[in-house]
Write a protein that holds these residues in place. Structure first.
Motif, PDB file in Angstrom:
ATOM      1  N   SER A   1       8.020  55.331   8.529  1.00  0.00           N
ATOM      2  CA  SER A   1       7.229  55.354   9.768  1.00  0.00           C
ATOM      3  C   SER A   1       7.424  56.654  10.541  1.00  0.00           C
ATOM      4  N   ALA A   2       8.612  57.244  10.455  1.00  0.00           N
ATOM      5  CA  ALA A   2       8.867  58.502  11.169  1.00  0.00           C
ATOM      6  C   ALA A   2       7.942  59.598  10.668  1.00  0.00           C
ATOM      7  N   ALA A   3       7.653  59.594   9.368  1.00  0.00           N
ATOM      8  CA  ALA A   3       6.756  60.594   8.801  1.00  0.00           C
ATOM      9  C   ALA A   3       5.300  60.219   9.032  1.00  0.00           C
ATOM     10  N   THR A   4       4.985  58.927   8.923  1.00  0.00           N
ATOM     11  CA  THR A   4       3.600  58.466   9.053  1.00  0.00           C
ATOM     12  C   THR A   4       3.049  58.693  10.446  1.00  0.00           C
ATOM     13  N   ASN A   5       3.846  58.471  11.468  1.00  0.00           N
ATOM     14  CA  ASN A   5       3.384  58.573  12.856  1.00  0.00           C
ATOM     15  C   ASN A   5       3.624  59.950  13.472  1.00  0.00           C
ATOM     16  N   ASN A   6       3.992  60.931  12.668  1.00  0.00           N
ATOM     17  CA  ASN A   6       4.349  62.244  13.186  1.00  0.00           C
ATOM     18  C   ASN A   6       3.122  63.057  13.632  1.00  0.00           C
ATOM     19  N   THR A   7       3.233  63.752  14.766  1.00  0.00           N
ATOM     20  CA  THR A   7       2.152  64.617  15.275  1.00  0.00           C
ATOM     21  C   THR A   7       2.630  66.050  15.490  1.00  0.00           C
ATOM     22  N   TYR A   8       3.863  66.335  15.113  1.00  0.00           N
ATOM     23  CA  TYR A   8       4.444  67.669  15.341  1.00  0.00           C
ATOM     24  C   TYR A   8       3.803  68.698  14.405  1.00  0.00           C
ATOM     25  N   ASP A   9       3.489  69.859  14.935  1.00  0.00           N
ATOM     26  CA  ASP A   9       2.964  70.967  14.130  1.00  0.00           C
ATOM     27  C   ASP A   9       4.144  71.745  13.547  1.00  0.00           C
ATOM     28  N   GLY A  10       4.402  71.503  12.242  1.00  0.00           N
ATOM     29  CA  GLY A  10       5.581  72.102  11.621  1.00  0.00           C
ATOM     30  C   GLY A  10       5.288  73.359  10.830  1.00  0.00           C
ATOM     31  N   THR A  11       4.179  74.051  11.135  1.00  0.00           N
ATOM     32  CA  THR A  11       3.779  75.233  10.371  1.00  0.00           C
ATOM     33  C   THR A  11       4.874  76.290  10.317  1.00  0.00           C
TER      34      THR A  11
ATOM     35  N   GLU B   1      13.839  71.136  13.478  1.00  0.00           N
ATOM     36  CA  GLU B   1      14.975  71.156  12.545  1.00  0.00           C
ATOM     37  C   GLU B   1      15.047  69.951  11.611  1.00  0.00           C
ATOM     38  N   THR B   2      14.118  69.009  11.723  1.00  0.00           N
ATOM     39  CA  THR B   2      14.211  67.777  10.942  1.00  0.00           C
ATOM     40  C   THR B   2      13.027  67.610  10.001  1.00  0.00           C
ATOM     41  N   ILE B   3      13.325  67.392   8.713  1.00  0.00           N
ATOM     42  CA  ILE B   3      12.313  67.152   7.692  1.00  0.00           C
ATOM     43  C   ILE B   3      12.613  65.796   7.063  1.00  0.00           C
ATOM     44  N   VAL B   4      11.621  64.921   6.976  1.00  0.00           N
ATOM     45  CA  VAL B   4      11.829  63.600   6.392  1.00  0.00           C
ATOM     46  C   VAL B   4      10.898  63.400   5.204  1.00  0.00           C
ATOM     47  N   LEU B   5      11.294  62.501   4.302  1.00  0.00           N
ATOM     48  CA  LEU B   5      10.455  62.145   3.172  1.00  0.00           C
ATOM     49  C   LEU B   5       9.407  61.140   3.624  1.00  0.00           C
ATOM     50  N   LYS B   6       8.185  61.276   3.105  1.00  0.00           N
ATOM     51  CA  LYS B   6       7.109  60.387   3.529  1.00  0.00           C
ATOM     52  C   LYS B   6       7.308  58.953   3.049  1.00  0.00           C
ATOM     53  N   LYS B   7       7.997  58.773   1.929  1.00  0.00           N
ATOM     54  CA  LYS B   7       8.147  57.432   1.373  1.00  0.00           C
ATOM     55  C   LYS B   7       9.600  57.006   1.253  1.00  0.00           C
ATOM     56  N   SER B   8      10.441  57.544   2.111  1.00  0.00           N
ATOM     57  CA  SER B   8      11.833  57.124   2.105  1.00  0.00           C
ATOM     58  C   SER B   8      12.466  57.358   3.461  1.00  0.00           C
ATOM     59  N   SER B   9      13.174  56.356   3.938  1.00  0.00           N
ATOM     60  CA  SER B   9      13.907  56.500   5.198  1.00  0.00           C
ATOM     61  C   SER B   9      15.391  56.750   4.936  1.00  0.00           C
ATOM     62  N   LYS B  10      15.772  56.881   3.660  1.00  0.00           N
ATOM     63  CA  LYS B  10      17.185  57.036   3.309  1.00  0.00           C
ATOM     64  C   LYS B  10      17.625  58.479   3.206  1.00  0.00           C
TER      65      LYS B  10
ATOM     66  N   LEU C   1      10.839  77.150   5.097  1.00  0.00           N
ATOM     67  CA  LEU C   1      11.300  76.332   3.983  1.00  0.00           C
ATOM     68  C   LEU C   1      10.827  76.834   2.626  1.00  0.00           C
ATOM     69  N   LEU C   2       9.644  77.431   2.574  1.00  0.00           N
ATOM     70  CA  LEU C   2       9.026  77.789   1.297  1.00  0.00           C
ATOM     71  C   LEU C   2       9.966  78.581   0.394  1.00  0.00           C
ATOM     72  N   GLY C   3      10.026  78.159  -0.892  1.00  0.00           N
ATOM     73  CA  GLY C   3      10.875  78.848  -1.857  1.00  0.00           C
ATOM     74  C   GLY C   3      12.001  77.963  -2.374  1.00  0.00           C
ATOM     75  N   GLU C   4      12.947  78.588  -3.051  1.00  0.00           N
ATOM     76  CA  GLU C   4      14.028  77.854  -3.712  1.00  0.00           C
ATOM     77  C   GLU C   4      15.323  77.918  -2.909  1.00  0.00           C
ATOM     78  N   TRP C   5      16.035  76.779  -2.929  1.00  0.00           N
ATOM     79  CA  TRP C   5      17.322  76.655  -2.261  1.00  0.00           C
ATOM     80  C   TRP C   5      18.345  76.124  -3.278  1.00  0.00           C
TER      81      TRP C   5
END
Length: 331
Positions: A182-192, A288-297, A198-202
């Protein structure tokens, strides 16, 4: 010629001594056998008495699907000092009205004949005591008339093998859940701006395990790929991807399976025997926070432009909430 009396007496004495020796040796052997047999029986019975836990189940040599085994693994076998036993089977069945669970109890008696030799009575199944394990074989006929041979393997609830298995099942991996976060589904923040960082390898940082050090995260605009490595894998990992192997697990085994967004490779001869690649969708919910769309874990925290923190939450065997963190550095 008359044989001297002294020789006759000597021969008679020799025969008596031999007879006594044979009788004594026979008695000693019998006494040793009588003393050893109860010791063997007592040892076997001590190893048998107690609670036994189901760790593996197959039908016609194919592992039972993971969803069904989740219920079946609650099955228990108990053996008592009074030479009785009980088997309590838990099972799940599907019907038009939904999923139902059932409990089937079998009770009987047993007799210990010698070292690891046990006879079981009053059971509709074949029960064998083999190398500190119980193997119960049941034959049944399915609703469509197919004969099914089910083999269940049990170990004692206090065995080292079970403790290792439980520890393995606590291993934490990043994965999607079936429901949306739900945190990802209801999000309205512009994270551009955050996505641009984030883009690239870590690469994972601060780890000493040779396989764990190979873990990476690669970000695209809306998804990221995470590659996870482990030195070894276990039967729980195989069952999670419906891979069937014999019991005990063979020393040489390899296989690869794709399940949804995940591809997992198993190879007992590789330096890292377990490699899992997952492609996951993400959402930036603040600076500073990135969440998975299909996981709250799982969530990712952007510590700075060059540092990520992967945080995974999970529940241990006692249902207590726990968390684990991994640090990644920008390549």
């Amino acid at each position: 010629m008359k044989i001297p009396t002294i020789i006759l007496k000597s021969s008679a004495l020799t025969l008596i001594m031999l007879s006594l020796c044979m009788t004594s040796c026979s008695s000693d052997d019998s006494r040793v056998a009588e003393e050893e047999a109860p010791a063997y029986i007592a040892e076997t019975k001590a190893n048998l008495v107690g609670e036994w836990v189901l760790i593996n189940s197959t039908i016609n040599r194919e592992n039972i699907p993971t969803a069904d085994f989740e219920m079946l693994k609650e099955t228990r076998a108990n053996f008592y000092d009074n030479n009785t036993y009980s088997l309590v089977y838990k099972s799940r069945s599907e019907s038009a009205s939904g999923s139902t669970t059932s409990t089937n109890t079998q009770e009987g008696t047993y007799s210990v004949a010698g070292l690891n030799q046990v006879s079981f009575f009053n059971s509709s199944s074949e029960i064998e005591y083999i190398a500190d394990q119980l193997q119960i074989t049941t034959t049944s006929t399915s609703s469509d008339g197919v004969v099914q041979l089910q083999v269940d393997v049990f170990v004692r609830s206090d065995s080292e093998e079970l403790k290792e298995k439980e520890a393995e099942e606590e291993e934490v991996e990043v994965a999607e859940e079936e429901q949306d976060n739900s945190a990802a589904t209801n999000n309205t923040y512009d994270g551009t701006a955050v996505i641009a960082k984030l883009l690239g390898e870590w690469e994972i940082s601060g780890e000493t395990d040779a396989c764990l050090m190979k873990n990476t995260i690669t970000f695209a605009a809306e998804t990221f790929e995470i590659i996870q490595h482990k030195t070894t894998f276990n039967r729980t990992n195989l069952l999670a991807y419906n891979l069937s192997v014999s019991y005990p697990m063979p020393s040489i085994f390899s296989g690869s399976v794709t399940k949804g967004n995940e591809t997992v490779t198993f190879d007992t001869q590789a330096d890292c025997q377990f490699v899992k690649k997952s492609e996951l969708e993400y959402t930036v919910i603040d600076e500073e926070t990135i969440v998975l769309k299909k996981s709250s874990k799982a969530k990712i925290l952007l510590v700075d432009d060059a540092t990520l923190k992967l945080v995974i939450s999970y529940s241990d065997m006692n249902g207590e909430a726990k968390g684990i963190e991994f640090i990644y550095k920008k390549v």
